[in-house]
Scaffold this active site. Structure first.
Site, short mmCIF file in Angstrom:
data_model
loop_
_atom_site.label_atom_id
_atom_site.label_comp_id
_atom_site.label_asym_id
_atom_site.label_seq_id
_atom_site.Cartn_x
_atom_site.Cartn_y
_atom_site.Cartn_z
CG ASP A 313 -1.75 1.23 1.31
OD1 ASP A 313 -2.51 1.48 0.37
OD2 ASP A 313 -1.64 1.96 2.32
CB THR A 315 -1.02 6.29 1.95
OG1 THR A 315 -1.30 6.91 0.69
CG2 THR A 315 -1.03 7.33 3.05
CG ASP A 559 -1.22 2.68 7.01
OD1 ASP A 559 -1.91 2.49 5.98
OD2 ASP A 559 -0.75 3.80 7.30
#
Length: 803
Positions: A313, A315, A559
């Site tokens: 991912d 970000t 996250d």
């Protein structure tokens, strides 16, 4: 139960009283196995039962010298318990540091407390990204009517669609809030709540399904079944070797037969293989813990070593996750757009990007909102309606979100010009959002639709900071043959710019809205492309499934709540330190300090474990092969077993036990290859048969050129076995490394000392050999060395050929 005022919650006194009455949310500590479970798993095993039964039998017979194998077995069991208990303590400490927290109303104000402090009747304050820590009923949301918070219950039901929860609906602990804000009254606490069960299950000690552990467990099951008939054959053969059952029982020779039977059976038990594997995992887990890498399941260190497809991912993983407001460009003159941005930035439920607007626009006048649609990761926009405040803010609906989603159905020239401008900013690596206004009123609901007549009012751009260690980490994975794919919900052009910055070669970012739904077709796209934008949580999971369908071992990092589905279904889920509690709970590995550069270290640790376990497994399986073969042949032919148990203690310790312990913990950077069990057996079985052939040859030749005493025959057999087995060790210790060479030489020196020191020689009942028998042993060992080298060359060629 007395009703609780939503806006004030319980008083501190009421909460304390309910906690004393057992109405708290405390759950059993399930972060890892209990001490009793650790003791049971390491002590009460089939192999320990066989070993300690033989140990007890020899003690009863007064042959304590031959019962020495029981001490290493006991020592190994103690090591296993201590290592796992130390790992348990480390995991417990780290699990506590990363446990989710609960936000409750007490005495009219908001407090953040541990989940165990939540009591029945508490008012939970739920916001986007929160994990619900107790079963609760929604009593108030940021919207009235059918609208409310969106909750992801995929961890409970497996359904990936977020579910809208309105007032009166129940939210289950273990679910997590995707969007919106709500107050919810706790109606279920303690061990019976979903949160307690999930927390215990997520952090309990378990063995990851892996080729390594699966192969060893399967092998041990085969050996367990084989031991039952083999014990009968060996015992019968030893009794026949001493004149038959009747004669042996009457003459007392059954004692020697029992000693021989115990020696044969104990040699068959690969007791140390599971122990060495467990120690290797435990040492790796504690080592990584010191590097701020939480291994929630110890054998997961093997997982990343097997990974050949890593999905990241963007970000929070490739970038720091910290968004910084860049610029706001006004496109149309509509009153109050700054106030709208201020309201978006100061909203308690705002996500990280929206919160960046609080500093530049937070001082704008407060707006009265009459209807609102919270942000949803699938539609990628939020909206609210206001009746207007004169010249302060225009009446109507304000929509804020991804430009191509907000303006998807707006075909005006202004909209097209805005999309061109946002595209240029995205290609420069900036995250872009757009604020649009419509005079129409938005109608909230389960599937809200954008109002017509949207006018783009302002373009907002944000910057992301690429992690300092990202470039070097990506280069490492490229060198190691791991294909990296960046998957993000952002504009594919923004994602593509970040990918170029970290050195990922690709054609262009793929807009996930154009991806096929068919898993087979998606798998073909995943093989070609490396960068994807505008990916929904459901698509992230589908991408993981598509890669797995093509035979890849997939790791997924992230996250956010939107990463939890993919992290859960990946072969290895990795959560960053900034991850939501729900995401951490389903991840195998958590990077506690958020340093992306930790991943190469985890890869290296996993490869070390796999390569070293494969190396030492060949030692143990070679021993099991020759022990089974010698026991079976000597039992069927009714020959006296050629070793005393104490003599096998010499060969086991010098050729397997001691060196295996050190070899299992040494550095090793060999890449992972599938087929662990087949490779191990393809070497170990022929090597074990070479040792067996050497012992059989010695028995036949010694009887032909004898006579020799029983002690001389046993000494010759011990030297023959040790001589060939030590060369197997020397072969498996390659490639040459100074420490490995030292280990092998130390084992040869140990064997020499057994014969050189008189009291040691007497204790083990070995003796110097007569010249003729010594020559036979040297010739057999020499032939065995040659055959082992031929086996190594054949095995190396066979296992390194491309499949």
């Amino acid at each position: 139960m007395a009703p609780v005022e939503t806006r004030s919650g319980l008083s501190s006194a009421e909460a304390a009283e309910r906690l004393r009455d057992g109405k708290g949310n405390a759950a059993p500590d399930g972060s890892t196995r209990s001490l009793w479970a650790i003791l049971s798993a390491n002590v009460f095993t089939l192999f320990n039962g066989i070993v300690f039964t033989g140990f007890a039998l020899l003690l009863v017979l007064g042959r304590w010298q031959d019962a020495l194998f029981g001490l290493p077995a006991l020592f190994n069991t103690v090591i296993g318990v201590v290592q796992e208990y130390n790992a348990k303590r480390t995991l417990d400490r780290l699990a506590v540091l990363n446990a989710p927290s609960a936000r409750v109303l007490r005495d009219g104000s908001e407090h953040e407390i541990a989940p165990a402090g939540v009591v029945l009747g508490d008012i939970l304050v739920l916001r986007a990204g929160d994990q619900v820590t107790a079963d609760a009923r929604v009593v108030e949301t940021d919207h009235a009517g059918p609208n409310g918070i969106e909750v992801d219950e995929s961890l409970l039901t497996g359904e990936s669609d977020a579910i809208r929860k309105a007032e009166g609906d129940e939210v289950l602990s273990g679910s997590n809030v995707v969007s919106g804000t709500a107050f919810a009254e706790v109606v279920g606490v303690g061990a019976d709540s979903y949160a307690a069960k999930l927390t215990v299950e997520a952090r309990q000690f378990s063995l990851v399904r892996s080729e390594l552990r699966g192969s060893i467990d399967r092998l041990l099951r085969w050996i367990s079944w084989a031991l039952i008939p083999l014990i009968l054959v060996v015992v019968n053969g030893q009794m026949l070797a001493f004149g038959g059952w009747s004669t042996a029982l009457q003459s007392g020779a059954w004692r020697e037969a029992a000693v021989g039977a115990v020696a044969a059976v104990i040699a068959m038990v690969p007791l140390g293989l599971v122990l060495i594997t467990s120690i290797a995992f435990a040492v790796s887990g504690t080592k990584l813990a010191r590097d701020q890498v939480l291994i929630q399941e110890l054998p997961a260190v093997e997982g990343l070593a097997r990974v050949d497809a890593l999905c990241l991912d963007k970000t929070g993983t490739v970038t720091t996750g910290d968004m910084v407001f860049n610029t706001a460009t006004e496109l149309s003159v509509v009153a109050g757009w700054e106030a709208v941005l201020g309201r978006l930035g100061t909203d308690p439920a705002a996500n990280g990007t929206a919160r960046c607007l609080a500093a530049p626009f937070g001082d704008a006048p407060t707006l009265d909102v009459s209807a609102e649609v919270p942000f949803d990761s699938s539609r990628k926009w939020s909206a609210f309606a206001t009746a207007g405040q004169g010249e302060t803010c225009a009446a109507g609906t304000w929509v804020f979100g991804a430009p191509e989603f907000v303006l998807a159905e707006t075909e005006t020239a202004a909209a097209q010009a805005a999309l061109i401008r946002t595209g240029a900013l995205a290609e420069a690596g900036l995250r872009t959002l757009i604020l649009a206004h419509s005079s129409e009123w938005i109608v909230p609901g389960e599937r809200p639709e954008l109002p017509g007549g949207l006018v783009p009012v302002a373009i907002l751009s944000f910057r992301e900071q690429v992690r300092d260690d990202a470039l070097d980490t990506m280069a490492y994975f490229a060198k190691q043959g791991v294909d990296v794919r960046i998957i993000s919900g952002d504009d594919p052009r923004t994602v593509s710019a970040v990918a170029r910055e970290v050195g990922i070669e690709h054609t262009a970012g793929v807009d996930a809205r154009t991806l096929p739904e068919d898993l087979g077709e998606l798998a073909e796209v995943m093989e070609r492309e490396r960068v994807f934008g505008r990916v929904t949580p459901q698509q992230k999971r589908a991408m993981v499934h598509a890669l797995q369908r093509n035979g890849h071992v997939v790791a997924m990092t992230g996250d956010g709540v939107n990463d939890a589905l993919a992290i859960k279904d990946a072969d290895l889920g990795i959560a960053m330190d900034t991850a939501t509690p729900a995401t951490k709970s389903v991840a195998r590995i958590v990077l506690l300090d958020g340093r992306f550069e930790r991943l190469p270290g985890v890869v290296a640790e996993g490869r070390r474990v796999i390569a070293n376990i494969e190396r030492v497994s060949k030692l143990f399986l070679t021993k099991t092969t020759y022990a089974l073969s010698i026991g079976l042949i000597f039992g069927l032919l009714a020959w006296a077993f050629p070793f005393l148990p104490r003599q096998l203690s010499i060969t086991d310790g010098l050729t397997i036990g001691i060196p295996a312990f050190f070899l299992a913990l040494m550095p090793n950077a060999d890449r992972y290859r599938s087929g662990f069990l087949a490779r191990s057996l393809s070497f170990a079985i022929p090597a074990g048969l070479i040792v067996t052939a050497g012992i059989l040859t010695l028995h036949i030749v010694a009887n032909a050129i004898g006579p020799f005493t029983e002690t001389e025959i046993q000494s010759a057999a011990t030297l023959t076995l040790a001589g060939i087995a030590l060369w197997v060790l020397a072969v498996l210790a390659r490639p040459i490394h100074p420490f490995r060479v030292l280990i092998v030489l130390a084992m040869y020196a140990g064997l020499a000392l057994v014969w050189a020191i008189p009291f040691v020689r007497d204790f083990f009942e070995v003796t110097w050999l007569p010249a003729p028998l010594g020559v036979v042993v040297l010739l057999i060992v020499g032939a065995g060395v040659v055959l082992v080298e031929i086996l190594r060359a054949w095995h190396l060629r066979r296992t390194t050929q491309p499949s």
